[in-house]
Every structure is written in C-alpha cells, then in structure tokens.
Design an enzyme around this catalytic site. Sequence first.
Site, PDB file in Angstrom:
ATOM      1  N   HIS A  94       0.873  -1.185   0.000  1.00 38.76           N
ATOM      2  CA  HIS A  94       0.000   0.000   0.000  1.00 38.76           C
ATOM      3  C   HIS A  94       0.904   1.227   0.000  1.00 38.76           C
ATOM      4  O   HIS A  94       1.875   1.293   0.763  1.00 38.76           O
ATOM      5  CB  HIS A  94      -0.899   0.026   1.231  1.00 38.76           C
ATOM      6  CG  HIS A  94      -1.567   1.357   1.433  1.00 38.76           C
ATOM      7  ND1 HIS A  94      -2.297   1.976   0.436  1.00 38.76           N
ATOM      8  CD2 HIS A  94      -1.610   2.193   2.513  1.00 38.76           C
ATOM      9  CE1 HIS A  94      -2.758   3.126   0.902  1.00 38.76           C
ATOM     10  NE2 HIS A  94      -2.361   3.285   2.140  1.00 38.76           N
ATOM     11  N   HIS A  96       1.010   5.796  -1.006  1.00 42.75           N
ATOM     12  CA  HIS A  96       0.283   7.018  -1.372  1.00 42.75           C
ATOM     13  C   HIS A  96       1.027   7.654  -2.546  1.00 42.75           C
ATOM     14  O   HIS A  96       1.208   8.859  -2.603  1.00 42.75           O
ATOM     15  CB  HIS A  96       0.226   7.976  -0.183  1.00 42.75           C
ATOM     16  CG  HIS A  96      -0.663   7.508   0.908  1.00 42.75           C
ATOM     17  ND1 HIS A  96      -1.223   8.343   1.821  1.00 42.75           N
ATOM     18  CD2 HIS A  96      -1.109   6.278   1.240  1.00 42.75           C
ATOM     19  CE1 HIS A  96      -1.964   7.649   2.675  1.00 42.75           C
ATOM     20  NE2 HIS A  96      -1.904   6.388   2.326  1.00 42.75           N
ATOM     21  N   ASP A 119      -0.181  -4.599 -20.963  1.00 38.64           N
ATOM     22  CA  ASP A 119       0.840  -5.612 -20.638  1.00 38.64           C
ATOM     23  C   ASP A 119       0.754  -6.062 -19.188  1.00 38.64           C
ATOM     24  O   ASP A 119       1.260  -7.120 -18.821  1.00 38.64           O
ATOM     25  CB  ASP A 119       2.242  -5.048 -20.893  1.00 38.64           C
ATOM     26  CG  ASP A 119       2.624  -5.084 -22.380  1.00 38.64           C
ATOM     27  OD1 ASP A 119       3.522  -4.334 -22.765  1.00 38.64           O
ATOM     28  OD2 ASP A 119       1.980  -5.851 -23.129  1.00 38.64           O
ATOM     29  N   HIS A 168      -8.341   7.534  -0.943  1.00 40.73           N
ATOM     30  CA  HIS A 168      -7.209   7.058  -0.136  1.00 40.73           C
ATOM     31  C   HIS A 168      -5.974   6.863  -0.998  1.00 40.73           C
ATOM     32  O   HIS A 168      -5.150   7.755  -1.124  1.00 40.73           O
ATOM     33  CB  HIS A 168      -7.626   5.771   0.582  1.00 40.73           C
ATOM     34  CG  HIS A 168      -6.637   5.314   1.611  1.00 40.73           C
ATOM     35  ND1 HIS A 168      -6.926   4.366   2.558  1.00 40.73           N
ATOM     36  CD2 HIS A 168      -5.353   5.668   1.840  1.00 40.73           C
ATOM     37  CE1 HIS A 168      -5.865   4.170   3.325  1.00 40.73           C
ATOM     38  NE2 HIS A 168      -4.899   4.938   2.910  1.00 40.73           N
ATOM     39  N   TYR A 226      -3.383 -17.256  -9.942  1.00 44.95           N
ATOM     40  CA  TYR A 226      -2.808 -17.933  -8.784  1.00 44.95           C
ATOM     41  C   TYR A 226      -3.772 -18.934  -8.187  1.00 44.95           C
ATOM     42  O   TYR A 226      -3.414 -20.036  -7.859  1.00 44.95           O
ATOM     43  CB  TYR A 226      -2.454 -16.926  -7.685  1.00 44.95           C
ATOM     44  CG  TYR A 226      -1.346 -15.997  -8.070  1.00 44.95           C
ATOM     45  CD1 TYR A 226      -0.143 -16.493  -8.575  1.00 44.95           C
ATOM     46  CD2 TYR A 226      -1.483 -14.621  -7.966  1.00 44.95           C
ATOM     47  CE1 TYR A 226       0.870 -15.638  -8.942  1.00 44.95           C
ATOM     48  CE2 TYR A 226      -0.462 -13.768  -8.305  1.00 44.95           C
ATOM     49  CZ  TYR A 226       0.708 -14.288  -8.796  1.00 44.95           C
ATOM     50  OH  TYR A 226       1.719 -13.441  -9.153  1.00 44.95           O
TER      51      TYR A 226
HETATM   52  O1  5SP Z   1      -2.618   4.788   4.644  1.00 42.03           O
HETATM   53  C1  5SP Z   1      -1.959   5.220   5.573  1.00 42.03           C
HETATM   54  C2  5SP Z   1      -2.299   6.526   6.171  1.00 42.03           C
HETATM   55  O2  5SP Z   1      -3.394   7.064   5.454  1.00 42.03           O
HETATM   56  C3  5SP Z   1      -0.801   4.414   6.069  1.00 42.03           C
HETATM   57  O3  5SP Z   1      -0.296   3.676   4.963  1.00 42.03           O
HETATM   58  C4  5SP Z   1       0.375   5.237   6.573  1.00 42.03           C
HETATM   59  O4  5SP Z   1       0.856   5.990   5.506  1.00 42.03           O
HETATM   60  C5  5SP Z   1       1.459   4.267   7.055  1.00 42.03           C
HETATM   61  O5  5SP Z   1       0.986   3.694   8.248  1.00 42.03           O
HETATM   62  P1  5SP Z   1       1.909   2.631   9.023  1.00 42.03           P
HETATM   63  O6  5SP Z   1       2.148   1.463   8.084  1.00 42.03           O
HETATM   64  O7  5SP Z   1       3.219   3.312   9.340  1.00 42.03           O
HETATM   65  O8  5SP Z   1       1.115   2.266  10.236  1.00 42.03           O
END
Ligand code: 5SP
Length: 231
Positions: A94, A96, A119, A168, A226
């Site tokens: 995950h 940003h 691709d 998000h 998978y």
């Molecule tokens: O999505 C978020 C915050 O919106 C998280 O991904 C933080 O950016 C990182 O959090 P930790 O992994 O450090 O708890």
Amino acid sequence: MLEELKVQVWEANLELQKRGLVLYTWGNASGFDKESGLVVIKPSGVEYEKLEPKDMVVVDLAGNQVEGGLRPSSDTPTHLVLYREFSGIGGIVHTHSTYATIWSQAGRGIPTFGTTHADYFYGEVPCTRKLKSAEVEGSYEDETGNVIVETMKGRVPVHVPGILVANHGPFSWGKDAHEAVYHGVVLEELAKMALHTCALNKEIEAIDQVLLDKHFLRKHGKNAYYGQGTL
Ligand SMILES: O=C(CO)[C@@H](O)[C@H](O)COP(=O)(O)O
C-alpha cells in the site's frame, strides 16, 4: 522460512522508498508464508532508513501478533482481508504514490489507454466506491479490505494486480512482496501516463478488446492465475 520472509519483506519496504513510491513513513509492504499461514509486515510509524529485518512484525490471519515487539502497520487488517480472500497472493503493498493517489482522490479507475497498461492489467485499474461513514467509524481498515474485495468481484487478482481505494490510495499485490512492489511501481507509472494522456486528448478512449487481449494474453497466457478460479 519466516526469517527469510522477514528479510524479503524488509527489502520490499526499502524498495518502496527507493522507487519513490513513499515519503517518510507512508505506505507498507507485507508477505505471506502459506506453510505457516503467517504474515510478515512493516512495523507502524518506523522510518524506512531505520528499518531492520528484526523489526518486521509477524501476525496470523486473524490479526494476532505472533512475533515482534513493535506495533504492526496500521493497515495490517486491510492486508489480512486480502490474504484471506485472494487465494494465491503472497505479497501486498500500500502506498500514497502521487499519480495513483490523484486518481484515487478523484474516485476514478484508470482506463486502458495503451499497450503499456495492457501488458500488466487486463482492463482498467479499478477504483473502489467511497466508504460509508459507518464503515469509516467502524473497523475502517477491515472495511477498506472489504471494499477492495467487493470491487474485485469477477476479476482475477493476477490479471488485475492492483486497485485504487477511493479518497485514499493504491494497493497492489503479487506472488510475493517483491512482485507486489513491482506492480505498485507499474501502477504509479500507468497512473502518471494516463493523467497526462487525458490532458493531451480529452476525448481519449480505452483501447479495444482485440489489442488488450493481444498484449495481456501474449504476456500472461489465457489461464494464468494464482488461485482456484476467479473471484
Ligand atoms: O494509509 C496510511 C495513512 O493514510 C498508512 O499507509 C500510513 O501511511 C502508514 O501507516 P503505518 O504502516 O506506518 O502504520
């Protein structure tokens, strides 16, 4: 095995920063050990420069902390929902990252504007619906995972190795943590290309199915997935 996975997940987290997908302590990477059913994930709020393999946190699929003295990433419940629901994935990321987060904030999926996209993603990079207030006030991180699973229904994770969570940011996955990072890098580049393509040509449309099939299926094969069947 678990010690090797801690090193692999540690390397994957460092690569998030190296590839420019995260600032400060944003984002997280995890890996899944199928044999033990355990997940290794980045600790919460620790700067990447200070991370060491021994800092990685180990949890089971129910979220019980098994090893590690630090708090697991705040996004751990989201990772766990996906490991429980998407059979066969071994790594999740995950971030940003800028361009993917722009599309997430706009609440828009990324259309397949070109063969570079085709691709890697068999069709658009989907964007989830917005979470309802009750979902945000409830088990927010679990509900973030649930809305990803809801949006992925009818899609195969290996054919669509990432998604945008509305308001998000992106989540990506793969057979292991390294491949999850790889798909996160690709997703960010596709988001960047697509945003500039839209700016150049407001009438732009997605490529047709023939060209999408040609590029995706020649690279991944007709039945490459998978797990057992589609979602
Ligand atoms: O999505 C978020 C915050 O919106 C998280 O991904 C933080 O950016 C990182 O959090 P930790 O992994 O450090 O708890």
